[in-house]
Design a protein around this motif. Structure first.
Motif, PDB file in Angstrom:
ATOM      1  N   ALA A   3       2.094   2.418  -4.997  1.00 52.72           N
ATOM      2  CA  ALA A   3       0.655   2.685  -4.973  1.00 52.72           C
ATOM      3  C   ALA A   3       0.305   3.593  -3.800  1.00 52.72           C
ATOM      4  CB  ALA A   3      -0.128   1.374  -4.904  1.00 52.72           C
ATOM      5  N   GLU A  26       3.579  -2.009  -3.962  1.00 52.20           N
ATOM      6  CA  GLU A  26       2.626  -1.538  -2.942  1.00 52.20           C
ATOM      7  C   GLU A  26       3.017  -0.156  -2.429  1.00 52.20           C
ATOM      8  OE1 GLU A  26       1.787  -2.845   1.527  1.00 52.20           O
ATOM      9  OE2 GLU A  26       1.153  -4.378   0.073  1.00 52.20           O
ATOM     10  N   ARG A  75       1.521   7.137  -4.598  1.00 54.95           N
ATOM     11  CA  ARG A  75       0.611   7.761  -5.563  1.00 54.95           C
ATOM     12  C   ARG A  75      -0.663   8.232  -4.862  1.00 54.95           C
ATOM     13  NH1 ARG A  75       1.010   4.230  -9.118  1.00 54.95           N
ATOM     14  NH2 ARG A  75       2.317   5.323 -10.582  1.00 54.95           N
ATOM     15  N   ASP A  76      -1.203   7.393  -3.994  1.00 51.29           N
ATOM     16  CA  ASP A  76      -2.416   7.742  -3.256  1.00 51.29           C
ATOM     17  C   ASP A  76      -2.172   8.936  -2.346  1.00 51.29           C
ATOM     18  OD1 ASP A  76      -5.157   7.278  -2.205  1.00 51.29           O
ATOM     19  OD2 ASP A  76      -4.060   6.763  -0.372  1.00 51.29           O
TER      20      ASP A  76
END
Length: 156
Positions: free
Chosen positions: A135, A132, A138-139
């Motif tokens: 992610a 998580e 990365r976002d």
């Protein structure tokens, strides 16, 4: 200026986000370059093989656009990859002015080795982050304002 940015500016100068990104970026870049070098590739050559490995083949112009490199720079990268027989260029039968670039079997073998080396680097770098958190990272990085005109990387 928003309050969070103001708070950041008042912290230790070495904890500023730009500095932290630059420092970690340089370290990551160095480790990635080393991983590719173990396979006989530069960072840009490795990125080119990854792109071609995913797409199968592409027009030379398409590769330049996807990698966000000047066509003259790409020509040098492809010349080197072609001389090692990792890629091949051929004329597009539908349009003789275009070149199609394809990864070769040998290029596929080198790409597999390079991907293993990259995965090892990433496992080491991100070992303390959950899926998580990765992610989210990365976002967040995808939302940092940069433009295609910015110089992303240089060959040494």
């Amino acid at each position: 200026m928003n309050a969070e940015l103001a708070d950041t500016l008042e912290t230790d100068p070495l904890d500023r986000l730009g500095f932290l990104l630059a420092r970690h970026g340089a370290i990551v870049s160095s480790r990635m370059e080393h991983a590719f070098a173990l396979c006989g590739l530069t960072l840009r050559q490795g990125a080119t093989l990854i792109l071609l490995g995913r797409s199968g083949n592409m027009s030379q112009q398409g590769v330049a656009g996807a990698l966000e490199v000047d066509p003259s720079v790409l020509c040098g990268i492809l010349n080197d990859l072609e001389s090692t027989q990792f890629v091949e260029r051929r004329r597009d039968p539908a349009d003789r002015r275009r070149h199609i670039v394809a990864i070769t079997e040998e290029g596929g073998r080198v790409l597999a080795k390079a991907q293993e080396a990259i995965e090892k680097v990433e496992r080491e770098l991100f070992a303390d982050l959950t899926a998580e958190e990765l992610a989210t990272l990365r976002d967040l990085l995808s939302r940092v304002r940069t433009s295609k005109g910015d110089i992303a990387c240089t060959e040494r």
